[in-house]
Design a protein around this motif. Structure first.
Motif, mmCIF file in Angstrom:
data_model
loop_
_atom_site.group_PDB
_atom_site.id
_atom_site.type_symbol
_atom_site.label_atom_id
_atom_site.label_comp_id
_atom_site.label_asym_id
_atom_site.label_seq_id
_atom_site.Cartn_x
_atom_site.Cartn_y
_atom_site.Cartn_z
ATOM 1 N N PHE A 41 37.994 49.325 49.374
ATOM 2 C CA PHE A 41 37.758 47.894 49.480
ATOM 3 C C PHE A 41 38.949 47.097 48.971
ATOM 4 N N VAL A 42 39.135 45.907 49.552
ATOM 5 C CA VAL A 42 40.070 44.920 49.032
ATOM 6 C C VAL A 42 39.266 43.632 48.893
ATOM 7 N N GLU A 43 39.222 43.114 47.666
ATOM 8 C CA GLU A 43 38.503 41.868 47.383
ATOM 9 C C GLU A 43 39.523 40.810 46.980
ATOM 10 N N HIS A 44 39.366 39.617 47.528
ATOM 11 C CA HIS A 44 40.299 38.532 47.252
ATOM 12 C C HIS A 44 39.519 37.285 46.818
ATOM 13 N N GLN A 45 39.858 36.775 45.664
ATOM 14 C CA GLN A 45 39.187 35.591 45.119
ATOM 15 C C GLN A 45 39.514 34.362 45.963
ATOM 16 N N LEU A 46 38.470 33.602 46.329
ATOM 17 C CA LEU A 46 38.661 32.339 47.032
ATOM 18 C C LEU A 46 38.702 31.168 46.057
ATOM 19 N N ASN A 47 37.763 31.190 45.101
ATOM 20 C CA ASN A 47 37.706 30.186 44.043
ATOM 21 C C ASN A 47 36.952 30.804 42.866
#
Length: 177
Positions: A41-47
């Motif tokens: 998995f790759v998780e990327h913070q939006l806010n």
């Protein structure tokens, strides 16, 4: 030449976007090897309250007398409900899933299996020393399977564990940056 310029522009734009991000987490599901699957998995913070995650899986396992080889992709939108900013804390995440597998049984019958599904998971992610992530998650899902038999008959292939209601669960370990 235009394609190369477009590709370079896209990579630069993506690099700038990730450079400004506070958190990105790359992780692996530690339970996947139990079923001869790799799940990453790759998780990327939006806010502070949300993130996007993209999951990829590959499997090469045997189920009963059927060898299953293929891949899947699972995008998620995560809502973090804890006081700490995403991607840390308790979350709820709706997800979609696409699966594509090649099946072959002991009689050398072959089929292609495609699945489209969705579900909802809950979980908790911890970030230690601002670098190491640990997460647990689980929840229900539903997948609709389309089986395209190339040789043999449909009854030669058991899709019961993939088709219909399922439970998705995992324990991940990863790196945050």
């Amino acid at each position: 030449m235009k394609n190369k310029i477009a590709l370079i522009s896209f990579i630069l734009l993506l690099s700038v976007s990730f450079a400004k991000a506070q958190k990105t987490v790359v992780k692996a599901n530690m339970l996947s090897p139990l079923v001869r699957t790799g799940s990453f998995f790759v998780e990327h913070q939006l806010n502070d309250n949300s993130s996007l995650q993209l999951g990829l899986l590959y499997t090469g396992k045997t189920w009963d007398d059927t060898q299953i080889r293929g891949w899947g992709v699972t995008p998620e939108y995560r809502f973090y409900l804890s006081d700490s900013p995403a991607p840390e804390g308790f979350f709820v995440a709706p997800y979609a899933r696409y699966l594509h597998f090649n099946l072959e049984n002991d009689a050398n019958d072959e089929a292609k299996m495609n699945g489209l599904g969705a579900g909802l998971i809950i979980g908790q992610q911890y970030i230690f020393k601002e670098r190491v992530s640990f997460e647990w998650f689980f929840g229900p899902g539903y997948t609709n399977i389309d089986l395209d038999v190339e040789s043999g008959v449909e009854d030669d292939f058991d899709t019961g564990s993939w088709d219909g209601f399922t439970l998705r669960a995992g324990i991940t370990l990863g790196i945050a940056f």
